[in-house]
Write an enzyme that holds these catalytic residues in place. Structure first.
Site, PDB file in Angstrom:
ATOM      1  N   SER A 149       5.483  44.415  21.790  1.00 18.96           N
ATOM      2  CA  SER A 149       6.817  45.009  21.831  1.00 18.96           C
ATOM      3  C   SER A 149       6.749  46.325  22.593  1.00 18.96           C
ATOM      4  O   SER A 149       5.720  47.009  22.592  1.00 18.96           O
ATOM      5  CB  SER A 149       7.319  45.276  20.410  1.00 18.96           C
ATOM      6  OG  SER A 149       8.473  46.099  20.418  1.00 18.96           O
ATOM      7  N   TYR A 163       5.673  49.780  12.391  1.00 23.64           N
ATOM      8  CA  TYR A 163       5.814  48.617  13.279  1.00 23.64           C
ATOM      9  C   TYR A 163       5.317  48.975  14.675  1.00 23.64           C
ATOM     10  O   TYR A 163       4.556  48.217  15.294  1.00 23.64           O
ATOM     11  CB  TYR A 163       7.281  48.186  13.336  1.00 23.64           C
ATOM     12  CG  TYR A 163       7.566  47.090  14.341  1.00 23.64           C
ATOM     13  CD1 TYR A 163       7.279  45.764  14.046  1.00 23.64           C
ATOM     14  CD2 TYR A 163       8.136  47.392  15.582  1.00 23.64           C
ATOM     15  CE1 TYR A 163       7.535  44.758  14.970  1.00 23.64           C
ATOM     16  CE2 TYR A 163       8.394  46.388  16.503  1.00 23.64           C
ATOM     17  CZ  TYR A 163       8.099  45.075  16.188  1.00 23.64           C
ATOM     18  OH  TYR A 163       8.351  44.086  17.118  1.00 23.64           O
TER      19      TYR A 163
END
Length: 281
Positions: A149, A163
């Site tokens: 990501s 995250y």
């Protein structure tokens, strides 16, 4: 004429929806035998049915509902794939998650239990599943594609700090594993998406429709997404397939392709047209 993945076997984690589902369907349409997996058996069956509706034989699809965070589940996943298909050529480490702090805390105040949960699925499970799949991928001189990501890049993400940390770690794992495994003929690469329309928000615990509204806002702001469009799962799936296709990407080793509509190229100070602003002053 043979499809580009004819004779290949692909295992796609987190394939009960979103990017994983799109990738699994794409691999199957392009001739691969595919193992799909996720915790939600009902959504996983939807993926299987979508594959079958595209004309893929039922014998080319294996559905395994299991908890990827548990090594027992990973053993079941790898063993059942080899038992049914006899080989493994492509491993797509797509499964990932983000969790909110129960008390709404962000940044360094988030409880460390949130860190543990996120790292368990986003990082530890990738490491252990790769270890378990290694011998089969070496035999096939196969491919690993990790789904990271842009949260893991140099831009701070205090709202989803743990995250983001997990994705930074995944990027480094991709680089290190690529050099370690290329000696055996196995390539490792990754893709780092920006905003994508998936069920990720609701999985985080966001109210229904909230994630979609956030994506619409980002589309409308050039400082968020310069291209003006949030990606669809198939957009990322196409990149995964490219990285798994040795004929097209054979010389790409240990790299992450950023697919974010230009988001990571924009700083707040240059997101606006300063020439126009000067005219207004």
């Amino acid at each position: 004429m043979l499809s580009r993945f004819s004779g290949k076997v692909a295992l796609v984690t987190g394939s009960s929806n979103g990017i994983g589902r799109a990738a699994a369907v794409l691999f199957a349409k392009d001739g691969a035998k595919v193992t799909v997996t996720g915790r939600n058996a009902e959504r996983l069956e939807e993926t299987r049915q979508e594959i079958l509706k595209s004309g893929v034989p039922e014998s080319h699809v294996l559905s395994v509902a299991t908890d990827l965070a548990a090594e027992k589940g990973q053993d079941e996943l790898v063993n059942s794939t080899i038992q049914k298909f006899g080989r493994l050529d492509i491993l797509v480490n797509n499964a990932g998650a983000a969790f909110n702090d129960d008390q709404g805390r962000v940044g360094v105040d988030q409880d460390v239990s949130v860190y543990d949960k996120i790292m368990q699925i986003n990082m530890r499970s990738v490491v252990t599943l790769t270890q378990k799949a290694k011998e089969h991928l070496v035999k096939a001189k196969g491919e690993i594609v990790n789904v990271s990501s842009i949260a893991g890049t140099a831009h701070a993400q205090p709202g989803v700090m743990y995250y983001a940390m997990s994705k930074s770690a995944l990027d480094q794992f991709t680089r290190c594993a690529a050099i370690d495994l290329i000696q055996y003929g196995v390539r490792v690469n990754s893709v780092s998406p920006g905003g994508v329309t998936t069920g990720f928000g609701e999985a985080m615990g966001m109210p229904s429709g909230a994630f979609e509204e956030m994506m619409k806002f980002m589309e409308s702001r050039k400082e968020c997404i310069p291209s003006g469009a949030v990606a669809k799962p198939i957009d990322i799936a196409n990149i995964i397939a490219f990285l798994a296709d040795r004929k097209l990407s054979s010389y790409i080793i240990g790299q992450s392709i950023v697919a974010d509509g230009g988001s990571t190229l924009v700083l707040g100070m240059n997101a606006h047209n300063w020439a126009d602003l000067m005219k207004q002053s």
